[in-house]
Design a protein around this motif. Structure first.
Motif, PDB file in Angstrom:
ATOM      1  N   ALA A  63      32.750  44.578  49.601  1.00  0.00           N
ATOM      2  CA  ALA A  63      34.323  44.037  49.390  1.00  0.00           C
ATOM      3  C   ALA A  63      34.016  42.844  48.595  1.00  0.00           C
ATOM      4  O   ALA A  63      35.391  43.229  47.967  1.00  0.00           O
ATOM      5  CB  ALA A  63      35.367  44.038  51.207  1.00  0.00           C
ATOM      6  N   ARG A  65      32.079  41.850  46.346  1.00  0.00           N
ATOM      7  CA  ARG A  65      31.444  42.715  44.921  1.00  0.00           C
ATOM      8  C   ARG A  65      32.951  43.287  44.108  1.00  0.00           C
ATOM      9  O   ARG A  65      33.096  42.974  42.861  1.00  0.00           O
ATOM     10  CB  ARG A  65      30.268  43.195  44.908  1.00  0.00           C
ATOM     11  CG  ARG A  65      29.715  42.168  45.491  1.00  0.00           C
ATOM     12  CD  ARG A  65      27.947  42.632  44.780  1.00  0.00           C
ATOM     13  NE  ARG A  65      27.879  44.508  45.952  1.00  0.00           N
ATOM     14  CZ  ARG A  65      27.016  43.844  47.249  1.00  0.00           C
ATOM     15  NH1 ARG A  65      27.054  43.011  47.359  1.00  0.00           N
ATOM     16  NH2 ARG A  65      26.793  45.014  47.631  1.00  0.00           N
ATOM     17  N   ARG A  66      33.322  44.272  45.064  1.00  0.00           N
ATOM     18  CA  ARG A  66      34.716  45.365  44.173  1.00  0.00           C
ATOM     19  C   ARG A  66      36.227  43.622  44.234  1.00  0.00           C
ATOM     20  O   ARG A  66      36.571  43.386  43.066  1.00  0.00           O
ATOM     21  CB  ARG A  66      35.142  46.106  45.247  1.00  0.00           C
ATOM     22  CG  ARG A  66      34.137  47.011  45.363  1.00  0.00           C
ATOM     23  CD  ARG A  66      35.080  48.242  46.327  1.00  0.00           C
ATOM     24  NE  ARG A  66      35.184  48.039  47.730  1.00  0.00           N
ATOM     25  CZ  ARG A  66      34.388  47.811  48.821  1.00  0.00           C
ATOM     26  NH1 ARG A  66      33.256  48.501  48.958  1.00  0.00           N
ATOM     27  NH2 ARG A  66      34.408  47.573  49.616  1.00  0.00           N
ATOM     28  N   THR A  67      35.924  43.162  44.888  1.00  0.00           N
ATOM     29  CA  THR A  67      37.219  41.819  44.469  1.00  0.00           C
ATOM     30  C   THR A  67      36.654  40.916  43.920  1.00  0.00           C
ATOM     31  O   THR A  67      37.869  41.106  42.378  1.00  0.00           O
ATOM     32  CB  THR A  67      37.238  41.230  46.157  1.00  0.00           C
ATOM     33  OG1 THR A  67      38.214  42.304  47.042  1.00  0.00           O
ATOM     34  CG2 THR A  67      38.808  40.081  45.535  1.00  0.00           C
ATOM     35  N   GLU A  69      34.810  41.889  40.898  1.00  0.00           N
ATOM     36  CA  GLU A  69      34.913  43.362  39.918  1.00  0.00           C
ATOM     37  C   GLU A  69      36.137  43.107  39.869  1.00  0.00           C
ATOM     38  O   GLU A  69      36.902  43.178  38.599  1.00  0.00           O
ATOM     39  CB  GLU A  69      34.344  44.459  40.257  1.00  0.00           C
ATOM     40  CG  GLU A  69      32.853  44.178  40.045  1.00  0.00           C
ATOM     41  CD  GLU A  69      31.961  45.313  40.925  1.00  0.00           C
ATOM     42  OE1 GLU A  69      32.962  46.035  41.241  1.00  0.00           O
ATOM     43  OE2 GLU A  69      30.986  45.380  40.911  1.00  0.00           O
ATOM     44  N   MET A  70      37.659  43.630  40.415  1.00  0.00           N
ATOM     45  CA  MET A  70      38.652  43.561  40.251  1.00  0.00           C
ATOM     46  C   MET A  70      39.053  42.025  39.713  1.00  0.00           C
ATOM     47  O   MET A  70      39.882  42.292  38.618  1.00  0.00           O
ATOM     48  CB  MET A  70      39.621  44.237  41.172  1.00  0.00           C
ATOM     49  CG  MET A  70      39.660  45.819  41.361  1.00  0.00           C
ATOM     50  SD  MET A  70      40.272  46.247  43.573  1.00  0.00           S
ATOM     51  CE  MET A  70      40.273  44.417  44.243  1.00  0.00           C
TER      52      MET A  70
END
Length: 88
Positions: A63, A65-67, A69-70
């Motif tokens: 989560a 990493r996804r944040t 990246e966004m």
């Protein structure tokens, strides 16, 4: 048919809100299940507790990493607009 109604994981010796948790103490997990004969609470062994926490840790890292990246994508998309505002 049995189904899980509650999963609880806590650090042994940690008294919620009192003192500091000791990471050297083992984790304890309990699982509550309901079935035709009623409710049963199972005490899981320490290695099962560790596996559950490892899974949670992996999901927290994913989560994060996804944040990141966004946020990076948003910042890159905003660069042309910022340059235009700055008059470049």
């Amino acid at each position: 048919m049995m189904f899980v109604t509650r999963v609880s994981i806590h650090r042994e010796g940690y008294n919620y809100g009192y003192g500091r948790p000791d990471p050297t103490k083992p984790l304890r997990a309990t699982v509550e299940v309901h079935g035709e004969s009623g409710k049963v609470e199972l005490n899981l062994p320490a290695d099962a507790s560790d596996k559950i926490v490892a899974l949670i840790s992996d999901e927290i890292a994913a989560a994060g990493r996804r944040t990141a990246e966004m946020m990076t994508a948003s910042a890159l998309e905003a660069q042309p607009a910022l340059k235009q505002i700055a008059g470049e």
